[in-house]
Motif scaffolding. Structure first.
Motif, PDB file in Angstrom:
ATOM      1  N   PHE A   1      28.606  36.278  29.055  1.00  0.00           N
ATOM      2  CA  PHE A   1      28.908  37.549  29.694  1.00  0.00           C
ATOM      3  C   PHE A   1      29.537  37.241  31.052  1.00  0.00           C
ATOM      4  O   PHE A   1      28.897  36.636  31.916  1.00  0.00           O
ATOM      5  CB  PHE A   1      27.636  38.379  29.842  1.00  0.00           C
ATOM      6  N   LEU A   2      30.782  37.633  31.226  1.00  0.00           N
ATOM      7  CA  LEU A   2      31.554  37.268  32.410  1.00  0.00           C
ATOM      8  C   LEU A   2      31.987  38.518  33.176  1.00  0.00           C
ATOM      9  O   LEU A   2      32.251  39.563  32.581  1.00  0.00           O
ATOM     10  CB  LEU A   2      32.793  36.463  32.020  1.00  0.00           C
ATOM     11  N   VAL A   3      32.051  38.384  34.496  1.00  0.00           N
ATOM     12  CA  VAL A   3      32.517  39.459  35.372  1.00  0.00           C
ATOM     13  C   VAL A   3      33.733  38.950  36.141  1.00  0.00           C
ATOM     14  O   VAL A   3      33.656  37.919  36.824  1.00  0.00           O
ATOM     15  CB  VAL A   3      31.435  39.891  36.382  1.00  0.00           C
ATOM     16  N   PHE A   4      34.834  39.678  36.027  1.00  0.00           N
ATOM     17  CA  PHE A   4      36.060  39.317  36.722  1.00  0.00           C
ATOM     18  C   PHE A   4      36.388  40.358  37.777  1.00  0.00           C
ATOM     19  O   PHE A   4      36.121  41.553  37.603  1.00  0.00           O
ATOM     20  CB  PHE A   4      37.237  39.227  35.747  1.00  0.00           C
ATOM     21  N   LYS A   5      36.985  39.884  38.858  1.00  0.00           N
ATOM     22  CA  LYS A   5      37.477  40.787  39.911  1.00  0.00           C
ATOM     23  C   LYS A   5      38.989  40.665  39.966  1.00  0.00           C
ATOM     24  O   LYS A   5      39.529  39.556  39.929  1.00  0.00           O
ATOM     25  CB  LYS A   5      36.879  40.413  41.270  1.00  0.00           C
ATOM     26  N   ASP A   6      39.648  41.820  40.053  1.00  0.00           N
ATOM     27  CA  ASP A   6      41.113  41.816  40.108  1.00  0.00           C
ATOM     28  C   ASP A   6      41.602  41.019  41.303  1.00  0.00           C
ATOM     29  O   ASP A   6      41.089  41.144  42.413  1.00  0.00           O
ATOM     30  CB  ASP A   6      41.648  43.246  40.201  1.00  0.00           C
ATOM     31  N   ASN A   7      42.621  40.215  41.052  1.00  0.00           N
ATOM     32  CA  ASN A   7      43.275  39.446  42.113  1.00  0.00           C
ATOM     33  C   ASN A   7      44.764  39.515  41.832  1.00  0.00           C
ATOM     34  O   ASN A   7      45.365  38.566  41.351  1.00  0.00           O
ATOM     35  CB  ASN A   7      42.779  37.995  42.101  1.00  0.00           C
ATOM     36  N   PRO A   8      45.406  40.678  42.078  1.00  0.00           N
ATOM     37  CA  PRO A   8      46.774  40.914  41.624  1.00  0.00           C
ATOM     38  C   PRO A   8      47.774  39.933  42.206  1.00  0.00           C
ATOM     39  O   PRO A   8      47.683  39.534  43.365  1.00  0.00           O
ATOM     40  CB  PRO A   8      47.068  42.337  42.096  1.00  0.00           C
ATOM     41  N   VAL A   9      48.744  39.564  41.355  1.00  0.00           N
ATOM     42  CA  VAL A   9      49.826  38.674  41.767  1.00  0.00           C
ATOM     43  C   VAL A   9      50.846  39.479  42.552  1.00  0.00           C
ATOM     44  O   VAL A   9      51.194  40.603  42.182  1.00  0.00           O
ATOM     45  CB  VAL A   9      50.496  38.057  40.529  1.00  0.00           C
ATOM     46  N   GLN A  10      51.333  38.928  43.635  1.00  0.00           N
ATOM     47  CA  GLN A  10      52.336  39.614  44.441  1.00  0.00           C
ATOM     48  C   GLN A  10      53.515  38.687  44.672  1.00  0.00           C
ATOM     49  O   GLN A  10      53.388  37.470  44.631  1.00  0.00           O
ATOM     50  CB  GLN A  10      51.729  40.066  45.774  1.00  0.00           C
ATOM     51  N   GLY A  11      54.676  39.291  44.902  1.00  0.00           N
ATOM     52  CA  GLY A  11      55.866  38.493  45.140  1.00  0.00           C
ATOM     53  C   GLY A  11      57.080  39.149  44.504  1.00  0.00           C
ATOM     54  O   GLY A  11      56.965  39.856  43.496  1.00  0.00           O
ATOM     55  N   LYS A  12      58.275  38.919  45.036  1.00  0.00           N
ATOM     56  CA  LYS A  12      59.462  39.629  44.553  1.00  0.00           C
ATOM     57  C   LYS A  12      59.868  39.217  43.144  1.00  0.00           C
ATOM     58  O   LYS A  12      60.591  39.944  42.476  1.00  0.00           O
ATOM     59  CB  LYS A  12      60.629  39.417  45.524  1.00  0.00           C
TER      60      LYS A  12
END
Length: 310
Positions: free
Chosen positions: A51-62
């Protein structure tokens, strides 16, 4: 945003993230043991045990398009919570949990536990044992708040090399032999007796050990007064490049106290190259085995406590 996910097995990318999370928790808590990431000895393979919990870590860049983000979404999420289950039998689950130090006391552990209990309700699991090291004070505090009851401890022990083992008197009638497939039903019954589990689980343990690459399963036999060969014990050894693990060691109750356990252990150590570090685990409830390992030269390197959850 948090995402909770359930799995029957871990993917390589999960294991990579788990290694990072484990390193963070070890630094914070001073722990040494590794959490379970295998299902080899579970009695069921058809239920989720990770059972895993992930937190969003959005990729950014042009150069980062929406499609790229979707394709790499799991890769870019941070693992902040992990619960794994060892199922020695359907009625009992042993839990290992890791929570990222920055996200503790936010209800993540409670939600992981709720999901694990719900997933295992289908197979009738009623006893949940939480496993943690004493140095994990945050975890211990949470368990006490939940009114969990400490049942026992297990010690991980190390022998630096077999040459440092302290010799003991050998019993000439004992002989350590590699097991064959024909021995597995007998060894399964021994395992069930030694580890207080079902006949089916004892047989599964014997079969999984025997057919897993790198593991050698042994039977220990003596010659009785009628010159008959009698199997009275067993042990397994998992060999790796620079180390090895001893597990599943046991002598039938009617033959204990006669020195056969010492003889079995000495015979096994004599087969292992002297340059290997040898690890094993022993329960605090098994005082005789614990003393045997101490007398042989093993040292305690870690402790795990077992808590019964309400």
């Amino acid at each position: 945003m948090l995402q909770y996910k359930e799995f029957r097995r871990l993917l390589p990318m999960h294991k990579e993230k788990l290694h990072t999370l484990e390193s963070l928790c070890r630094t914070k808590d001073g722990t040494k043991s590794s959490v379970c990431s295998s299902t080899e000895f579970n009695c069921r393979r058809d239920v989720p045990v990770f059972f895993l919990v992930f937190k969003d870590n959005p990729v950014q860049g042009k150069y980062c398009t929406k499609t790229t983000v979707q394709r790499n979404s799991l890769k870019e999420k941070e693992l902040i919570g992990y619960l794994s289950i060892f199922l020695p039998e359907e009625s009992t689950a042993e839990l290992n949990v890791l929570i990222h130090p920055d996200y503790r006391r936010q209800g993540i552990f409670t939600e992981l536990l709720r999901r694990a209990k719900a997933a295992l309700s289908a197979i009738g699991t009623g006893e949940f044992i939480f496993v943690c090291e004493p140095s994990a004070t945050d975890t211990t505090a949470a368990l006490l708040t939940m009114k969990a009851e400490k049942k026992s401890s297990e010690y991980q022990m190390l022998l630096e090399n077999t040459a440092s083992a302290k010799p003991s008197c050998s019993i000439s009638s004992g002989q350590l032999l590699e097991a064959t497939p024909d021995d597995l039903p007998l060894l399964g019954r021994m395992n069930a007796l030694f580890f207080d589990t079902s006949k089916e689980m004892g047989e599964l343990f014997a079969e999984e050990s025997y057919y897993t690459p790198g593991i050698t399963v042994y039977k220990y036999v003596i010659t009785d007064k009628n010159k008959k060969t009698v199997p009275i014990g067993t042990v397994c050894f998992c060999e790796e490049a620079h180390s090895g693990n001893i597990f599943g060691l046991g002598i039938l109750p009617e033959y204990r106290g006669c020195g056969y356990g010492k003889d079995l252990l000495q015979a096994l150590l004599a087969r292992i190259p002297a340059n290997k570090k040898i690890y094993l685990q022993v329960s605090s409830r098994n005082a005789a085995a614990f003393q045997l390992y101490l007398q042989t030269g093993f040292k305690i390197i870690a402790q795990q406590d077992f808590w019964l959850l309400p």
